[in-house]
Design a protein around this motif. Structure first.
Motif, mmCIF file in Angstrom:
data_model
loop_
_atom_site.group_PDB
_atom_site.id
_atom_site.type_symbol
_atom_site.label_atom_id
_atom_site.label_comp_id
_atom_site.label_asym_id
_atom_site.label_seq_id
_atom_site.Cartn_x
_atom_site.Cartn_y
_atom_site.Cartn_z
ATOM 1 N N PHE A 1 -1.528 -2.356 6.777
ATOM 2 C CA PHE A 1 -1.813 -2.394 5.330
ATOM 3 C C PHE A 1 -0.582 -1.975 4.539
ATOM 4 O O PHE A 1 0.173 -1.116 4.978
ATOM 5 N N ILE B 1 -8.459 1.609 1.292
ATOM 6 C CA ILE B 1 -8.166 0.175 1.291
ATOM 7 C C ILE B 1 -9.296 -0.577 0.603
ATOM 8 O O ILE B 1 -10.479 -0.304 0.853
ATOM 9 N N THR C 1 0.829 -1.192 0.000
ATOM 10 C CA THR C 1 0.000 0.000 0.000
ATOM 11 C C THR C 1 0.872 1.253 0.000
ATOM 12 O O THR C 1 1.830 1.355 0.774
ATOM 13 N N ARG D 1 -9.377 -3.350 13.284
ATOM 14 C CA ARG D 1 -7.984 -3.343 12.815
ATOM 15 C C ARG D 1 -7.372 -1.950 12.941
ATOM 16 O O ARG D 1 -6.204 -1.809 13.307
ATOM 17 N N LEU E 1 -11.425 -3.521 0.585
ATOM 18 C CA LEU E 1 -11.779 -4.599 1.508
ATOM 19 C C LEU E 1 -12.078 -5.913 0.803
ATOM 20 O O LEU E 1 -12.195 -6.949 1.471
ATOM 21 N N GLU F 1 -4.010 0.975 -3.548
ATOM 22 C CA GLU F 1 -4.365 1.331 -2.183
ATOM 23 C C GLU F 1 -3.380 2.371 -1.653
ATOM 24 O O GLU F 1 -2.203 2.390 -2.037
ATOM 25 N N TYR G 1 -12.630 -4.318 10.095
ATOM 26 C CA TYR G 1 -11.753 -3.245 9.612
ATOM 27 C C TYR G 1 -11.575 -2.178 10.692
ATOM 28 O O TYR G 1 -10.449 -1.735 10.968
ATOM 29 N N ARG H 1 -9.893 -7.262 -0.787
ATOM 30 C CA ARG H 1 -8.598 -7.925 -0.603
ATOM 31 C C ARG H 1 -8.325 -8.253 0.865
ATOM 32 O O ARG H 1 -7.439 -9.046 1.167
ATOM 33 N N HIS H 2 -9.029 -7.598 1.757
ATOM 34 C CA HIS H 2 -8.706 -7.699 3.184
ATOM 35 C C HIS H 2 -9.880 -8.209 4.022
ATOM 36 O O HIS H 2 -9.827 -8.137 5.241
#
Length: 203
Positions: free
Chosen positions: A203, A87, A2, A102, A89, A34, A99, A91-92
């Motif tokens: 990230f 970001i 990122t 996090r 999401l 990102e 989130y 991918r995450h």
């Protein structure tokens, strides 16, 4: 990886909003990567989607911006590190609560660098610390997700003028004060705090 960007000086709030919209659209269509953007803003108040009019106690003190992020009223200003993660999401993990958790963990890890024990508290978004007078909020979180790309983010009080919070009820929680690294006796400038954020980045 990122992209990581730090803006010098004070970034106008509307310019940041416009830029995050462009970034989010580009991430969604694949034309942009990102990004985590770190800024400071001139003094202002922002209202989230749950903001109550009565919580803006001094509407003429600073400019007020209505935003699409979650949450209520908050303050931004010099000495406060505002972080805008853009970001994807997809991918995450498509889990907004995860989130936010996090982000809380990220802030807590960065604060630990300075010997500050931050914590998340159920029912109160953000990061909290103990002070001599009780619990106080050191970081606010307000996010929005569009097409599973994140907008807005979080703000950590490093060396702001805490009296500037006097025109709002921060996050609708009148019973809890706000604090900062400097108010806790931590002598950390923004570059030092940024280094802690970068070391803890998820990230």
């Amino acid at each position: 990886m990122t992209e990581w960007q730090v803006r010098e000086g004070l970034t106008p709030y509307q310019a940041a909003l416009d830029e995050m919209d462009v970034q989010a659209a580009g991430i969604h269509d694949g034309s942009l990567e990102e990004r985590v953007l770190l800024v400071e803003h001139p003094p202002l108040y922002t209202a989230g989607t749950s903001a109550k009019r009565e919580d803006l106690t001094d509407p003429d003190r600073f400019p007020v911006y209505m935003t699409g992020r979650g949450g209520q009223y908050t303050y931004h200003g010099p000495g406060q590190r505002v972080v805008y993660p853009a970001i994807d999401l997809t991918r995450h993990g498509r889990d907004i609560r995860a989130y936010v958790a996090r982000l809380e963990g990220w802030i807590i890890d960065a604060l630990r660098t300075f010997g500050i024990h931050g914590r998340a508290i159920d029912g109160r978004v953000g990061v909290w610390v103990d002070t001599k007078s009780g619990e106080a909020k050191i970081a606010a979180i307000g996010v929005r997700v569009r097409k599973w790309v994140t907008l807005h983010g979080f703000a950590v009080n490093v060396t702001p003028d805490l009296s500037h919070y006097g025109g709002i009820v921060p996050c609708g929680l009148a019973e809890f004060p706000v604090t900062s690294l400097s108010a806790l006796g931590i002598d950390a400038d923004m570059k030092v705090f940024d280094a802690a954020l970068r070391a803890a980045r998820p990230f």
